[in-house]
Design an enzyme around this catalytic site. Structure first.
Site, PDB file in Angstrom:
ATOM      1  N   GLU A   1       0.859  -1.185   0.000  1.00  0.00           N
ATOM      2  CA  GLU A   1       0.000   0.000   0.000  1.00  0.00           C
ATOM      3  C   GLU A   1       0.896   1.236   0.000  1.00  0.00           C
ATOM      4  O   GLU A   1       1.808   1.354   0.817  1.00  0.00           O
ATOM      5  CB  GLU A   1      -0.882   0.000   1.250  1.00  0.00           C
ATOM      6  CG  GLU A   1      -1.816   1.205   1.312  1.00  0.00           C
ATOM      7  CD  GLU A   1      -2.504   1.334   2.667  1.00  0.00           C
ATOM      8  OE1 GLU A   1      -3.629   0.831   2.795  1.00  0.00           O
ATOM      9  OE2 GLU A   1      -1.920   1.947   3.587  1.00  0.00           O
TER      10      GLU A   1
ATOM     11  N   ASP B 175      -6.395  10.719   7.966  1.00  0.00           N
ATOM     12  CA  ASP B 175      -5.195  10.175   8.589  1.00  0.00           C
ATOM     13  C   ASP B 175      -4.953  10.684  10.002  1.00  0.00           C
ATOM     14  O   ASP B 175      -5.191  11.846  10.298  1.00  0.00           O
ATOM     15  CB  ASP B 175      -3.969  10.494   7.727  1.00  0.00           C
ATOM     16  CG  ASP B 175      -3.961   9.672   6.452  1.00  0.00           C
ATOM     17  OD1 ASP B 175      -4.136   8.440   6.564  1.00  0.00           O
ATOM     18  OD2 ASP B 175      -3.825  10.244   5.358  1.00  0.00           O
TER      19      ASP B 175
END
Lengths: 391, 261
Positions: B41, B52
């Site tokens: 990823e 995030d």
């Protein structure tokens, strides 16, 4: 409610948020539709706007300034609203909605601290726990509002993305992260006409009262429409509130963006004048962005206009040409701030001073009989410390 | 397009391209692949990473302040591909793709060997131009499902994602908890119930991300019906803590990945 403000092939607006928030946005939209139709709640809102917030605010014929500028200047006195700015219109509406939805916690972002203080005020009034996210740069330049928030019992959460850096956009990011985490019990009380649908439309609805009153009042004073309505634009809530009632009229709508140290300096917050179509904070609108899609830091002497984006309906109005947006520099805003204080004894917020500065420019091409309405979105007490050395 | 067999357990390991440096992130990719990662990823940097947590925010900030451009990023993805031949799963925020242009962006991604792309701030409602442009380039658009997603919505998402099962292998990315990326202590009963709920609606592979950092976590997810898991923040944390000691960084990352598999 329209989710997009389509112009040509671009759908301004939309819902560019993580999947976790989508159900919450649907819940919000559905609740807001019911809220709008609920007569009891609407009556309560009207009552609070009147008794608590002090609406209607005056539309004041500023004779001294008019004489100076050579046309008829009217000031919409949102600075006289309880809380010191137009933000109260929105927070009253949304806090009632949050209570109606059974939410037990309010969160908000703030730049100049006006929206944060207004939300904290609602937290106190409705007895709901409130957390306000605020960039460290803004905390430093807006101490008065930080004190107010604390006095109202809110938690002020400083946002710092790197040493000494943190402003409105970072506060929004952090508030969104909080919402993603606590979405079930938390109401995100968004402060402007940006963000994902339904916020741009909903906040506009709560701010529309400004333009509705202006229209009634100007007819009472002058029995005719003004030549122009002028407001400052950060996210754009006071401007859309002032403009919306005049969209179908022969009235010029002028928005003053943060020109900072000048567009060419690169230090500004003029998302419409100098930005491009971009996806930021939940909607497709205009923003300051580079070719790689990174968002630029905005700059303005006024914390409330220090934002690299703008509400999607403004992007739409700009593209269709229905409203026109001009950058106003820090220096012009300071001059206007001083001028209004000295001619009328009214100290405007630095944000609102941008609208006054634009009116000063615009008035140069006006006839004596032309009517200009300036939305004085807030009062300037909060800014005195910051501009001390400039006075 | 490499055919990924998502069985019996797919381990996706994340890194932030360019962090702590482009060279070290390439080394990290190689280490992850050698240590047993099935898919790499790549969490691309954006100035406003609203999905995030602190670990990735910090990494994104560092990458952006090092002037690592998207052009540099695509060149790095290509290198990672060339050196690992691993399937690559890219996370990119919507505005980056929008500014570069849908067609152009996905073309570049395909050229760099990207197999899957997830856009964290483009939910189902806004996914069409992303998913269609991805499809045109042979890239699978990965949809997210969150614990707050109701059954009716899961069905709609599954329906869209199914368009990508043929000819492309695809998966659904399940967000284990409401919240942002970052390590968490354990897998809650709520997460388990959530995985079971999604499992009952589809046979598309389910990959669970957010907060996963231990073998017990992954075992619990697999037992609930998931096909794999993503771990990213712990790798970034190691890279951050050992950025002055590259060799130790790689060894520690390798040990961490081995401990999961």
């Amino acid at each position: 409610m329209p989710k997009y403000f389509p112009y040509n092939t671009v759908n301004y607006g939309g819902q560019y948020v993580p999947e976790t928030l989508m159900p919450a946005l649907y819940e919000l939209e559905e609740a807001y539709e019911r809220f709008k139709r609920d007569e009891k709640l609407q009556t309560e809102l009207q009552h609070l706007l009147h008794e608590y917030a002090g609406r209607p605010t005056p539309l004041y014929h500023a004779r001294n300034l008019s004489e100076k500028l050579g046309c008829k200047i009217y000031l919409k006195r949102e600075d006289l609203l309880h809380g010191g700015a137009h933000k109260t219109n929105n927070v009253l509406g949304q806090a009632l909605l949050a209570r109606f939805m059974g939410k037990t916690r309010l969160i908000a972002e703030t730049g100049a601290g006006m929206h944060g203080a207004a939300t904290a005020m609602m937290g106190a009034f409705f007895n709901i726990k409130t957390v306000v996210y605020m960039g460290v740069e803004d905390i430093a330049r807006q101490k008065l509002n930080v004190l107010k928030m604390k006095l109202y019992g809110a938690i002020v959460h400083p946002v710092e993305i790197r040493a000494g850096v943190g402003s409105l956009k970072d506060a929004i990011n952090e508030a969104l992260r909080d919402w993603v985490t606590n979405v079930r019990d938390t109401y995100y009380l968004f402060g402007t006409v940006a963000g994902p649908h339904p916020y741009p439309t909903m906040v506009r609805d709560f701010q529309r009262v400004i333009g509705q009153e202006i229209k009634e009042q100007i007819f009472a004073h002058e029995n005719r429409l003004p030549k122009a309505v002028i407001a400052c634009v950060g996210g754009g809530s006071n401007a859309i509130g002032a403009f919306y009632e005049f969209l179908d009229d022969d009235v010029e709508l002028l928005g003053a963006e943060a020109g900072g140290q000048g567009i060419h300096s690169g230090k500004h917050g003029a998302a419409i004048t100098a930005g491009r179509d971009a996806i930021l904070h939940g909607s497709l609108s205009k923003a300051l962005t580079d070719d790689d899609g990174q968002i630029h830091e905005a700059y303005s002497i006024s914390a409330g206009l220090d934002y690299p984006g703008v509400g999607p309906e403004h992007a739409y109005l700009a593209e269709t040409g229905r409203a026109t947006y001009y950058p106003v520099t820090d220096a012009q805003a300071i001059d206007a701030f001083k001028l209004l204080s000295k001619t009328e004894g009214i100290i405007p917020a630095l944000e609102s001073a941008h609208a006054i500065a634009l009116a000063i420019e615009y008035a140069k091409q006006c006839e004596a009989d032309d009517i200009l309405i300036i939305n004085v979105s807030g009062r300037g007490d909060k800014d005195l410390e910051q501009v001390e050395e400039l006075i | 397009m490499s055919n990924v067999k998502i069985y019996p357990m797919t381990l996706i390991t994340g890194l932030v391209p360019g962090y702590p440096t482009p060279e070290l992130s390439l080394e990290t990719a190689k280490t992850l692949h050698k240590s047993g990662a099935d898919i790499l990823e790549l969490s691309a940097s954006f100035s406003e990473p609203i999905a995030d947590g602190p670990t990735l925010q910090l990494a994104h900030q560092k990458v952006l302040s090092s002037n690592f451009s998207k052009k540099d990023a695509f060149a790095l993805y290509k290198k990672i591909k060339d050196e690992t031949r691993a399937p690559l799963f890219l996370i990119e925020y919507a505005n980056v793709i929008y500014q570069i242009g849908f067609e152009e962006y996905y073309k570049k991604a395909a050229g760099a060997g990207i197999n899957y792309i997830l856009v964290p701030d483009a939910p189902l409602e806004e996914s069409a131009p992303f998913a269609e442009s991805a499809r045109a380039e042979g890239i699978a658009h990965i949809f997210m499902i969150a614990p707050t997603t109701n059954d009716e919505r899961i069905k709609m998402i599954v329906h869209k994602a199914k368009k990508h099962t043929d000819p492309f292998p695809t998966f659904l990315y399940l967000v284990s908890v409401t919240g942002v990326t970052g390590s968490r202590k354990n897998v809650s009963d709520e997460t388990i119930a959530f995985i079971k709920r999604v499992r009952s609606t589809t046979d598309i592979p389910l990959i669970v991300g957010f907060g996963i950092s231990a073998r017990e976590h992954i075992q619990a997810l697999i037992n609930a019906g998931a096909d794999g898991a993503v771990t990213c923040s712990p790798i970034i944390d190691i890279a951050h803590n050992l950025k002055e000691k590259p060799e130790q960084m790689q060894n520690t990352i390798a040990r961490y990945i081995t401990s999961l598999a």
